[in-house]
Design a protein around this motif. Structure first.
Motif, PDB file in Angstrom:
ATOM      1  N   UNK A 160      33.092  48.496  37.654  1.00 18.06           N
ATOM      2  CA  UNK A 160      32.344  47.435  37.004  1.00 18.06           C
ATOM      3  C   UNK A 160      33.195  45.605  37.834  1.00 18.06           C
ATOM      4  N   UNK A 161      32.380  44.768  37.622  1.00 13.28           N
ATOM      5  CA  UNK A 161      32.846  43.488  38.290  1.00 13.28           C
ATOM      6  C   UNK A 161      33.632  42.906  37.201  1.00 13.28           C
ATOM      7  N   UNK A 162      33.641  43.443  35.923  1.00 13.57           N
ATOM      8  CA  UNK A 162      34.296  42.814  34.629  1.00 13.57           C
ATOM      9  C   UNK A 162      35.738  43.767  35.570  1.00 13.57           C
ATOM     10  N   UNK A 163      36.135  45.264  35.172  1.00 13.75           N
ATOM     11  CA  UNK A 163      37.614  45.535  36.101  1.00 13.75           C
ATOM     12  C   UNK A 163      38.085  45.247  37.168  1.00 13.75           C
ATOM     13  N   UNK A 164      36.923  44.990  38.266  1.00 10.18           N
ATOM     14  CA  UNK A 164      37.242  44.947  39.559  1.00 10.18           C
ATOM     15  C   UNK A 164      36.526  43.266  40.339  1.00 10.18           C
ATOM     16  N   UNK A 165      36.813  42.297  40.065  1.00  9.82           N
ATOM     17  CA  UNK A 165      36.771  41.220  40.091  1.00  9.82           C
ATOM     18  C   UNK A 165      36.609  40.979  41.434  1.00  9.82           C
ATOM     19  N   UNK A 166      36.898  41.903  42.826  1.00  5.49           N
ATOM     20  CA  UNK A 166      37.017  41.427  44.249  1.00  5.49           C
ATOM     21  C   UNK A 166      35.184  42.641  44.681  1.00  5.49           C
ATOM     22  N   UNK A 167      34.782  41.863  45.372  1.00  7.91           N
ATOM     23  CA  UNK A 167      33.896  43.294  45.846  1.00  7.91           C
ATOM     24  C   UNK A 167      34.248  44.243  46.521  1.00  7.91           C
ATOM     25  N   UNK A 168      35.346  43.671  47.759  1.00  9.70           N
ATOM     26  CA  UNK A 168      36.706  44.594  48.803  1.00  9.70           C
ATOM     27  C   UNK A 168      36.659  45.895  47.245  1.00  9.70           C
TER      28      UNK A 168
END
Length: 122
Positions: free
Chosen positions: A45-53
């Protein structure tokens, strides 16, 4: 590689579904709609991993670990893997060992007769 779960409603599981928790991820197994070949879904999730990388790296690691442990997956289940932020610090060997341990736990504790044979042979 095995089929992936892409439909949103297929990701929903009950709290009492078979699961295994590690430092890097949580694996939940739900009964398969078509028990011929298990499907795998990844929740990064975007909540846990802020960067797309970081999200892409987490998915790449999970796919590698699942591919490595594919023989431990029961055709009776579809698997959903929820990534933790600590996955970015994991080595390939640590992740593969954690995935194998999680899948064996699910097979031993919740598996059927076919699953028991897989767990014993692993």
């Amino acid at each position: 590689m095995r089929d992936t779960i892409k439909n949103h409603k297929d990701f929903h599981t009950d709290e009492d579904t078979p699961s295994a928790r590690t430092a890097f991820f949580i694996v939940r197994a739900k009964p398969a709609k078509f028990p011929s070949d298990p499907r795998v879904g990844f929740m990064v999730t975007k909540r846990t991993f802020k960067l797309a990388v970081h999200r892409n790296r987490a998915k790449r690691l999970l796919r590698d670990w699942v591919r490595f442990c594919a023989d431990l997956m029961s055709p009776e289940y579809d698997y959903i893997v929820f990534a933790h932020a600590s996955i970015l610090d994991a080595s390939r060997e640590e992740g593969r060992a954690a995935m194998a341990q999680a899948l064996q736990h699910i097979l031993r504790k919740y598996g059927g007769k076919k699953s028991q044979n897989l767990a014993e042979n692993a």
